[in-house]
Design a protein around this motif. Structure first.
Motif, PDB file in Angstrom:
ATOM      1  N   ASP A   1      17.673  23.716  -9.959  1.00  0.00           N
ATOM      2  CA  ASP A   1      17.428  24.817  -9.030  1.00  0.00           C
ATOM      3  C   ASP A   1      17.379  26.195  -9.664  1.00  0.00           C
TER       4      ASP A   1
ATOM      5  N   HIS B   1      21.553  20.357 -12.620  1.00  0.00           N
ATOM      6  CA  HIS B   1      22.258  19.448 -11.718  1.00  0.00           C
ATOM      7  C   HIS B   1      21.741  18.011 -11.874  1.00  0.00           C
TER       8      HIS B   1
ATOM      9  N   HIS C   1      20.879  26.856 -15.549  1.00  0.00           N
ATOM     10  CA  HIS C   1      20.002  25.977 -14.759  1.00  0.00           C
ATOM     11  C   HIS C   1      18.540  26.386 -14.909  1.00  0.00           C
TER      12      HIS C   1
ATOM     13  N   HIS D   1      20.855  31.121 -13.089  1.00  0.00           N
ATOM     14  CA  HIS D   1      19.811  30.422 -12.338  1.00  0.00           C
ATOM     15  C   HIS D   1      18.496  31.214 -12.356  1.00  0.00           C
TER      16      HIS D   1
END
Ligand code: AMP
Ligand code: ZN
Ligand code: FE
Ligand code: FE
Length: 295
Positions: free
Chosen positions: A30, A55, A25, A266
């Protein structure tokens, strides 16, 4: 729909040898790094390639693809779709090699993104009754056009000094059992699987045994997803609970599912490190051949 063009394209790519991290991501959703920063980190680790799976958005693809070309590794286009079963259970569905021009899939992602925005505003309004948090605090941390999620609310709470990190904010005010939690629209999981196939993509069930869940996905539910066109399952994921995996592994083998591995990186937003779990180039090559096939 005719996917012969796509089929040709992906199967003819000269995929780099090595390990691929198929779930990452960026700031397009995020994560905390740009797509090119993720690619650079992957190159430093000696990975063969990465998939960007923000996402409900393809916004980071172009940057990631260009960075991958510069660094000599391969790029797999992906998204992580927010879906819901008919019983209301949130399921994350990875979708690889989807046609970016597919109107139906694009519309679904647009709808999810719009409602994620509404939901984030609603959650901030509830939280602000007890904590000095404003929508502007959150909005300022979301990159232009990015898919918003609870991690952005967490980041705002962290920057205001209410929590030390995202995890602490999730444990307190952002988890699904919290009185501040608001659900968002999600496409039905079976429908999402069908839409991904119609867009020439490969639907892969993300983190099916995540320890955050109360239980792993039940085998009959997995069978129904396979009937709808599920292609693969992310059995190698840092958050999958080991004890839950053996029955899923044997069911996946029986059902002919492709098994993938990835980190769900992330950046600084999660403990997961890039390349923690990975997928071999031979599997990526097979996936590229299977993408766009009629079934
Ligand atoms: P949302 O999409 O708004 O429902 O938020 C889900 C996202 O939050 C997922 O990408 C998760 O990876 C992330 N997330 C969930 N729990 C945590 C946690 N404890 N710490 C950091 N990120 C989390
Ligand atoms: Zn995420
Ligand atoms: Fe996920
Ligand atoms: Fe993810």
């Amino acid at each position: 729909m005719n996917h012969s063009g796509l089929l040709k394209q992906w199967s003819q790519v000269a995929w780099t040898e090595g390990r691929y991290d198929l779930h990452t991501h960026s700031i397009a959703s995020d994560g905390t790094l740009t797509p090119s920063q993720i690619v650079r980190e992957a190159a430093d680790l000696g990975l063969g390639g990465i998939a960007l799976t923000d996402h409900d958005t393809m916004a980071g693809w172009a940057e990631a693809e260009e960075a991958a070309r510069e660094h000599g590794l391969s790029f797999v286009p992906g998204v992580e779709l927010t879906t819901k079963t008919h019983t209301g259970f949130v399921v994350h569905l990875l979708a690889y090699f989807i046609d970016p021009q597919d109107a139906a899939l694009y519309e679904v992602m647009e709808r999810v993104r719009r409602d994620r925005d509404r939901r984030a505003r609603d959650m901030v309004a509830l939280i602000s009754q007890d904590i000095a948090l404003s929508w502007a605090d959150v909005e300022s941390l979301v990159s232009d056009g990015a898919t918003i999620g609870r991690p952005h609310i967490a980041d705002a709470l962290v920057s205001l000094g209410f929590y030390p990190d995202r995890g602490a904010a999730f444990n307190d005010v952002l988890h699904p059992g919290s009185k501040y939690y608001v659900p968002n629209y999600a496409v039905e999981t079976l429908e999402a699987v069908r839409l991904v196939r119609l867009a020439g993509g490969l639907p892969v069930l993300a983190h099916p045994a995540a320890s955050r869940q109360r239980a792993p996905i039940p085998i009959p539910a997995l069978e129904a997803l396979v009937d709808a066109g599920l292609y693969g399952i992310e059995l190698d994921h840092p958050e999958n609970r080991r004890e839950w995996l053996p029955p899923l592994r044997s069911a996946s083998e029986r059902l002919g599912l492709m098994v993938t591995g990835s980190s769900d990186y992330h950046g600084a937003g999660k403990e997961n490190r890039l390349g923690d779990c990975a997928t071999d180039a031979s599997i990526v090559r097979k996936m590229a051949t299977d993408a766009g096939k009629k079934r």
